[in-house]
Design an enzyme around this catalytic site. Structure first.
Site, PDB file in Angstrom:
ATOM      1  N   ARG A 237      40.714  39.845  38.313  1.00  0.00           N
ATOM      2  CA  ARG A 237      41.050  38.568  37.695  1.00  0.00           C
ATOM      3  C   ARG A 237      42.285  38.008  38.393  1.00  0.00           C
ATOM      4  NH1 ARG A 237      36.735  39.172  36.238  1.00  0.00           N
ATOM      5  NH2 ARG A 237      35.792  39.039  34.155  1.00  0.00           N
ATOM      6  N   GLU A 266      39.007  27.607  40.045  1.00  0.00           N
ATOM      7  CA  GLU A 266      37.729  27.788  40.725  1.00  0.00           C
ATOM      8  C   GLU A 266      36.778  26.680  40.304  1.00  0.00           C
ATOM      9  OE1 GLU A 266      36.125  31.675  40.042  1.00  0.00           O
ATOM     10  OE2 GLU A 266      37.916  32.724  40.758  1.00  0.00           O
ATOM     11  N   HIS A 285      34.409  34.073  44.654  1.00  0.00           N
ATOM     12  CA  HIS A 285      34.060  34.793  43.422  1.00  0.00           C
ATOM     13  C   HIS A 285      32.618  35.296  43.473  1.00  0.00           C
ATOM     14  CE1 HIS A 285      35.434  35.227  38.973  1.00  0.00           C
ATOM     15  NE2 HIS A 285      34.769  36.281  39.402  1.00  0.00           N
TER      16      HIS A 285
END
Length: 318
Positions: A237, A266, A285
């Protein structure tokens, strides 16, 4: 007929990764592949939906969003943990939240892709080869005999440790709750402190759950403990690391580089420094984005919706 929106389906594969045919007489499917950066635009896109499907934590669902979606009855997330959903608000608004299974191996594999990519300078070497540039312009870093330091030794961290051991690395781990017995069971040395692990490691890889104790854990002081030739890897994270402090450390070459799959914003803005720093190997990601995971998520999402419509919700989070 109810309307179901799949949010943030970047690859547009939600409708094809599962058999939705058993629901189509009761549910109209809307697949959305774009991220809504403006909350009003998101509300406009899904305000008529009774069911919304989330891909992990791509779109936050705070209390104020529930308040603006009075038709919403069911929220389904991939995975059984989604810190971006206000579960208390879901309960307060009468919204059922369900999840799915998720496999731990994909983020482990991506972690090692980042480590190896940095250690062997794969991106600049591939770019040079494709562009007709220098034939061999760097000297790779050996992993055998080096120290791999893991922040977290849970399901993901333990798997990363085993691969490090297979490469001949010496592996240490630390977290607030990690015990010597648990570390020993994985053949891993327990670091006496976070500071000691950072000072002693050639590669530091983060595998912690984001919470009050881990948010901002790797701050400027922590980064100052790392060796100048060490790499930091984060597939967990973004908020566990102080992004501004990490950018400063990388720009000033106080650490050798970072392999990052997670970011506080993001998708990354086009002008983000993460897109340009030469000592950063960044991926968008992708940690959990694999065919096996998707072929688990979407069939179980269909099961969750079907069970809810039949009055017997499964895999309930709230």
């Amino acid at each position: 007929m109810l309307t179901c929106a799949i949010l943030d389906d970047y690859q547009g594969v939600g409708p094809t990764m599962a058999d939705w045919s058993g629901l189509l007489d009761r549910v109209k499917l809307r697949d959305l592949d774009a991220t809504f950066e403006i909350r009003d635009a998101l509300v406009d896109a899904i305000q008529d939906c009774e069911i919304v499907v989330l891909m992990r934590e791509r779109t936050p669902f705070p209390a104020d969003l529930f308040a603006r979606l009075p038709r919403l009855k069911l929220l389904v997330t991939s995975g059984m943990r989604n810190a971006a959903i206000d579960l208390a608000a879901a309960r307060a608004h009468g919204v059922t939240v369900c999840g799915t299974a998720s496999h731990p191996e994909p983020p482990v594999e991506l972690t090692w892709a980042l480590i190896l990519g940095l250690a062997r300078h794969l991106v600049p070497e591939v770019q040079a080869l494709r562009s007709g540039g220098p034939w061999q312009s760097s000297v790779g870093r050996d992993l055998a005999g080096r120290r791999l330091g893991l922040l977290g030794l849970g399901k993901t961290g333990a798997r990363v440790a085993r691969i490090g051991q297979a490469f001949g690395m010496r592996v240490s781990a630390w977290s607030q709750n990690l015990t010597a017995d648990r570390a020993a069971a994985e053949g891993v040395a327990l670091a006496p402190s976070l500071e000691a692990l950072l000072e002693d490691s050639d590669v530091v890889s983060i595998h912690l759950v984001l919470g009050d104790r881990t948010r901002g854990l790797v701050d400027a002081a922590a980064l100052s403990r790392m060796r100048p030739d060490a790499y930091l890897i984060n597939t967990s994270r973004a908020a566990i690391v102080d992004e501004a402090a990490l950018i400063a450390a990388l720009r000033e070459n106080r650490i050798a580089g970072a392999g990052l799959d997670v970011f506080e914003t993001e998708p990354l803005p086009p002008d983000s420094l993460w897109r340009r720093l030469p000592n950063v190997l960044a991926t968008p990601h992708l940690g959990y984005v694999t065919e096996r995971n998707y072929r688990t998520y979407f069939p179980e999402i269909v099961e969750d919706i079907s069970a809810y419509l039949d009055g017997a919700p499964i895999r309930v989070l709230a």
